[in-house]
Design a protein around this motif. Structure first.
Motif, PDB file in Angstrom:
ATOM      1  N   GLU A  74      -6.997   8.110   6.383  1.00 33.34           N
ATOM      2  CA  GLU A  74      -5.811   8.345   5.550  1.00 33.34           C
ATOM      3  C   GLU A  74      -4.550   7.832   6.232  1.00 33.34           C
ATOM      4  O   GLU A  74      -3.681   7.222   5.585  1.00 33.34           O
ATOM      5  CB  GLU A  74      -5.682   9.832   5.234  1.00 33.34           C
ATOM      6  CG  GLU A  74      -6.795  10.357   4.340  1.00 33.34           C
ATOM      7  CD  GLU A  74      -6.890  11.869   4.312  1.00 33.34           C
ATOM      8  OE1 GLU A  74      -7.403  12.396   3.312  1.00 33.34           O
ATOM      9  OE2 GLU A  74      -6.464  12.535   5.282  1.00 33.34           O
ATOM     10  N   LEU A  81       5.684  -3.570   7.467  1.00 32.09           N
ATOM     11  CA  LEU A  81       4.603  -2.604   7.620  1.00 32.09           C
ATOM     12  C   LEU A  81       5.063  -1.504   8.577  1.00 32.09           C
ATOM     13  O   LEU A  81       5.758  -1.777   9.550  1.00 32.09           O
ATOM     14  CB  LEU A  81       3.346  -3.277   8.163  1.00 32.09           C
ATOM     15  CG  LEU A  81       2.600  -4.172   7.188  1.00 32.09           C
ATOM     16  CD1 LEU A  81       1.468  -4.908   7.899  1.00 32.09           C
ATOM     17  CD2 LEU A  81       2.051  -3.363   6.021  1.00 32.09           C
ATOM     18  N   GLN A 115      10.927  -5.919   3.454  1.00 34.46           N
ATOM     19  CA  GLN A 115       9.708  -5.130   3.571  1.00 34.46           C
ATOM     20  C   GLN A 115       9.115  -5.285   4.971  1.00 34.46           C
ATOM     21  O   GLN A 115       9.158  -6.365   5.559  1.00 34.46           O
ATOM     22  CB  GLN A 115       8.674  -5.604   2.540  1.00 34.46           C
ATOM     23  CG  GLN A 115       9.118  -5.443   1.104  1.00 34.46           C
ATOM     24  CD  GLN A 115       9.064  -3.996   0.665  1.00 34.46           C
ATOM     25  OE1 GLN A 115       8.081  -3.317   0.865  1.00 34.46           O
ATOM     26  NE2 GLN A 115      10.159  -3.529   0.079  1.00 34.46           N
ATOM     27  N   GLU A 127      -4.645   3.991   6.100  1.00 35.77           N
ATOM     28  CA  GLU A 127      -4.365   3.547   4.729  1.00 35.77           C
ATOM     29  C   GLU A 127      -2.882   3.685   4.408  1.00 35.77           C
ATOM     30  O   GLU A 127      -2.282   2.788   3.820  1.00 35.77           O
ATOM     31  CB  GLU A 127      -5.205   4.333   3.721  1.00 35.77           C
ATOM     32  CG  GLU A 127      -6.653   3.905   3.682  1.00 35.77           C
ATOM     33  CD  GLU A 127      -7.514   4.767   2.761  1.00 35.77           C
ATOM     34  OE1 GLU A 127      -7.015   5.787   2.198  1.00 35.77           O
ATOM     35  OE2 GLU A 127      -8.699   4.438   2.624  1.00 35.77           O
ATOM     36  N   LYS A 128      -2.309   4.809   4.808  1.00 33.25           N
ATOM     37  CA  LYS A 128      -0.871   5.038   4.564  1.00 33.25           C
ATOM     38  C   LYS A 128      -0.024   3.978   5.274  1.00 33.25           C
ATOM     39  O   LYS A 128       1.006   3.549   4.767  1.00 33.25           O
ATOM     40  CB  LYS A 128      -0.501   6.443   5.055  1.00 33.25           C
ATOM     41  CG  LYS A 128       0.902   6.848   4.772  1.00 33.25           C
ATOM     42  CD  LYS A 128       1.132   8.283   5.231  1.00 33.25           C
ATOM     43  CE  LYS A 128       2.577   8.674   5.023  1.00 33.25           C
ATOM     44  NZ  LYS A 128       2.840  10.033   5.515  1.00 33.25           N
ATOM     45  N   SER A 129      -0.468   3.552   6.452  1.00 33.24           N
ATOM     46  CA  SER A 129       0.314   2.573   7.219  1.00 33.24           C
ATOM     47  C   SER A 129       0.147   1.144   6.710  1.00 33.24           C
ATOM     48  O   SER A 129       0.793   0.239   7.216  1.00 33.24           O
ATOM     49  CB  SER A 129      -0.042   2.655   8.705  1.00 33.24           C
ATOM     50  OG  SER A 129      -1.335   2.152   8.948  1.00 33.24           O
ATOM     51  N   LEU A 130      -0.699   0.937   5.712  1.00 30.27           N
ATOM     52  CA  LEU A 130      -0.898  -0.402   5.143  1.00 30.27           C
ATOM     53  C   LEU A 130       0.136  -0.753   4.073  1.00 30.27           C
ATOM     54  O   LEU A 130       0.236  -1.907   3.669  1.00 30.27           O
ATOM     55  CB  LEU A 130      -2.304  -0.529   4.540  1.00 30.27           C
ATOM     56  CG  LEU A 130      -3.449  -0.477   5.533  1.00 30.27           C
ATOM     57  CD1 LEU A 130      -4.782  -0.463   4.788  1.00 30.27           C
ATOM     58  CD2 LEU A 130      -3.397  -1.640   6.500  1.00 30.27           C
ATOM     59  N   TYR A 131       0.894   0.242   3.630  1.00 31.58           N
ATOM     60  CA  TYR A 131       1.880   0.005   2.586  1.00 31.58           C
ATOM     61  C   TYR A 131       3.242  -0.267   3.201  1.00 31.58           C
ATOM     62  O   TYR A 131       3.760   0.562   3.955  1.00 31.58           O
ATOM     63  CB  TYR A 131       1.949   1.196   1.627  1.00 31.58           C
ATOM     64  CG  TYR A 131       0.661   1.384   0.875  1.00 31.58           C
ATOM     65  CD1 TYR A 131       0.330   0.550  -0.186  1.00 31.58           C
ATOM     66  CD2 TYR A 131      -0.243   2.370   1.254  1.00 31.58           C
ATOM     67  CE1 TYR A 131      -0.865   0.703  -0.869  1.00 31.58           C
ATOM     68  CE2 TYR A 131      -1.444   2.534   0.577  1.00 31.58           C
ATOM     69  CZ  TYR A 131      -1.749   1.697  -0.481  1.00 31.58           C
ATOM     70  OH  TYR A 131      -2.933   1.844  -1.145  1.00 31.58           O
ATOM     71  N   PRO A 132       3.830  -1.414   2.876  1.00 30.44           N
ATOM     72  CA  PRO A 132       5.145  -1.751   3.450  1.00 30.44           C
ATOM     73  C   PRO A 132       6.214  -0.733   3.065  1.00 30.44           C
ATOM     74  O   PRO A 132       6.153  -0.107   2.017  1.00 30.44           O
ATOM     75  CB  PRO A 132       5.462  -3.118   2.836  1.00 30.44           C
ATOM     76  CG  PRO A 132       4.167  -3.658   2.361  1.00 30.44           C
ATOM     77  CD  PRO A 132       3.324  -2.465   2.005  1.00 30.44           C
ATOM     78  N   VAL A 133       7.154  -0.584   3.963  1.00 23.96           N
ATOM     79  CA  VAL A 133       8.328   0.239   3.701  1.00 23.96           C
ATOM     80  C   VAL A 133       9.544  -0.679   3.650  1.00 23.96           C
ATOM     81  O   VAL A 133       9.532  -1.776   4.211  1.00 23.96           O
ATOM     82  CB  VAL A 133       8.520   1.321   4.794  1.00 23.96           C
ATOM     83  CG1 VAL A 133       7.391   2.328   4.750  1.00 23.96           C
ATOM     84  CG2 VAL A 133       8.637   0.715   6.162  1.00 23.96           C
ATOM     85  N   GLU A 134      10.561  -0.230   2.973  1.00 22.88           N
ATOM     86  CA  GLU A 134      11.772  -1.032   2.871  1.00 22.88           C
ATOM     87  C   GLU A 134      12.727  -0.621   3.986  1.00 22.88           C
ATOM     88  O   GLU A 134      12.971   0.563   4.210  1.00 22.88           O
ATOM     89  CB  GLU A 134      12.430  -0.812   1.516  1.00 22.88           C
ATOM     90  CG  GLU A 134      13.538  -1.793   1.231  1.00 22.88           C
ATOM     91  CD  GLU A 134      13.997  -1.706  -0.205  1.00 22.88           C
ATOM     92  OE1 GLU A 134      14.935  -0.925  -0.458  1.00 22.88           O
ATOM     93  OE2 GLU A 134      13.412  -2.408  -1.052  1.00 22.88           O
TER      94      GLU A 134
END
Length: 152
Positions: A5, A36, A34, A8-15
């Protein structure tokens, strides 16, 4: 939260926002981009360090079974003097030293298969996070000890 988990959470880019300050115009420009999250990079660096140390250990402790080149000494001989080069480690990683590559691949696969469903630890008093080398390294050692006990 499990390692699966968290990864997986760290695979979504943040702004994030980049700030550029122009002294001439006395103006601050803000650009959004964006990126990672840092935990993914931290986990990958931790795994790279572990795999590098493991490859070095294999090189210094295991005789070579490299593909014969017709030379009297194998291209991937055991390095008992501790003089392991970056090239030696890369030969294991890319599979040119086939036997050591296979051993390391099996170790990595079994470790990740086990680790993904394990709960991530809470940060300790030193604020060690789940992706830090101290945390991932201790899980690698825990897994190795568990496997050694199973094989006895």
């Amino acid at each position: 939260m499990t390692y699966r988990e968290a990864i997986e959470k760290s695979l979504y880019p943040v702004e994030i926002e980049d700030y550029t300050v122009s002294e001439e115009e006395q103006k601050t420009e803000i650009r959004k981009r964006q990126m990672l999250p840092l935990p993914l990079q931290g986990f990958l660096f931790s795994m790279a360090a572990i795999l590098t140390a493991s490859a070095e250990h294999l090189i210094t402790t295991m005789p070579s079974y490299g593909i014969s080149t017709g030379e009297s000494e194998s291209k991937f001989s055991q390095k008992k003097n501790g003089q392991v080069s970056t090239s030696d480690i890369l030969q294991v990683f890319i599979g040119n030293d086939l036997m050591k590559h296979g051993i390391l691949s099996v170790q990595l696969n079994r470790f990740l298969t086990w680790l993904l469903d394990e709960e991530i630890p809470e940060p300790d008093e030193n604020e060690t996070l789940w992706y830090d080398i101290q945390s991932v390294g201790s899980r690698w050692n825990e897994f190795a000890m568990m496997k050694m006990e199973e094989n006895q």
